[in-house]
Motif scaffolding. Structure first.
Motif: not given
Length: 274
Positions: A156-173
């Protein structure tokens, strides 16, 4: 010890005033104090079992409490063999350590053995102190290795992936209104704002029979909900009672409810989260 009021700036001369903890504090303020895989090299890779005693950790880039960890190449971590008739849960961690005498900081990949149990194995204890808070040893759990007897049953992988700012920006567009489905009976248009989708349905029913169904068409993949959704439409004087179905596979259908329904045009708006 001198109090440095300006870190990002020259003090002149040979004053070595910038330390790793200064950058780490800035990174932690922006990225958070948790531990994450950075979305750079090999971030989609998962730990794998090389054999019954070695787990391969991908060449990940990680950050924990603002400190970046660079795993240069896939690295094998050795675990002890399991025992027949016993289950076990081992943890593989990235262990931060500070030599309080020399000030040298290191990170190593370590396997922490769990306690064998015939029925209810549990994770072993780890070092949970805060680096920012002054802990000189702290573990970032990377994965859990589940053993049944001598067999590794899963990792089981226990550490999450940090989403970069470009992905956050796309999610708010907020997107423009787009025609998603067009046919002889009408259109389905939509726009997106972050993870929210709004659809405008303008359609003329092609079926009037009690409980009969009709099809709108299929939504593009990036507009589809994660599960099947149902919306009610109530026409004037009960002449257009329908259930609107927006399905996870993208198909959109409608179903008459109750007695014979009219075939007049109808319009409605539905919204859902992706």
């Amino acid at each position: 010890m001198a109090t440095n009021l300006l870190v990002t700036g020259s003090h002149g001369g040979d004053d070595p005033h910038v330390e790793s903890k200064h950058d780490a504090l800035m990174h932690a303020a922006m990225l958070g104090r948790g531990g994450y895989i950075l979305k750079t090299r090999n971030w989609t890779m998962k730990p794998t079992a090389k054999d019954t005693n070695n787990i391969t950790i991908p060449a990940w880039d990680l950050v924990v409490e603002g400190r970046q960890i660079y795993i240069a190449a896939p690295t094998d971590v050795n675990i002890q063999s399991g025992s027949q008739g016993q289950k076990r849960r081992d943890l593989i961690v990235a262990r931060y350590a500070l030599n309080s005498g020399t000030g040298v900081e290191t990170v190593t990949l370590e396997a922490i053995k769990g306690k064998p149990s015939a029925a209810t194995p549990a994770d072993p204890g780890i070092e949970t102190g805060s680096i920012i808070g002054g802990a000189i040893v702290s573990d970032l759990p990377l994965c859990r290795v589940n053993l049944d007897g001598i067999t590794i049953t899963s990792i089981d992988t226990l550490v999450n992936v940090m989403q970069p700012l470009e992905d956050v920006w796309d999610s708010l567009t907020h997107t423009d209104v787009t025609t998603l489905i067009s046919g002889n009976y009408g259109t389905v248009k939509g726009y997106r704002s972050g993870p929210m989708v709004t659809l405008r349905i303008d359609w003329k029913s092609s079926v009037s029979g009690s409980w009969n169904t009709g099809n709108f068409g299929t939504l593009p993949e990036s507009w589809r909900p994660p599960m099947d959704l149902n919306f009610s439409f109530g026409g004037r004087d009960g002449a257009n009672q329908k259930i609107i179905n927006v399905n996870a596979n993208g198909t959109m259908t409608y179903a008459n409810q109750g007695g014979t329904q009219g075939t007049d045009a109808f319009g409605m708006t539905v919204s859902y989260a992706l």
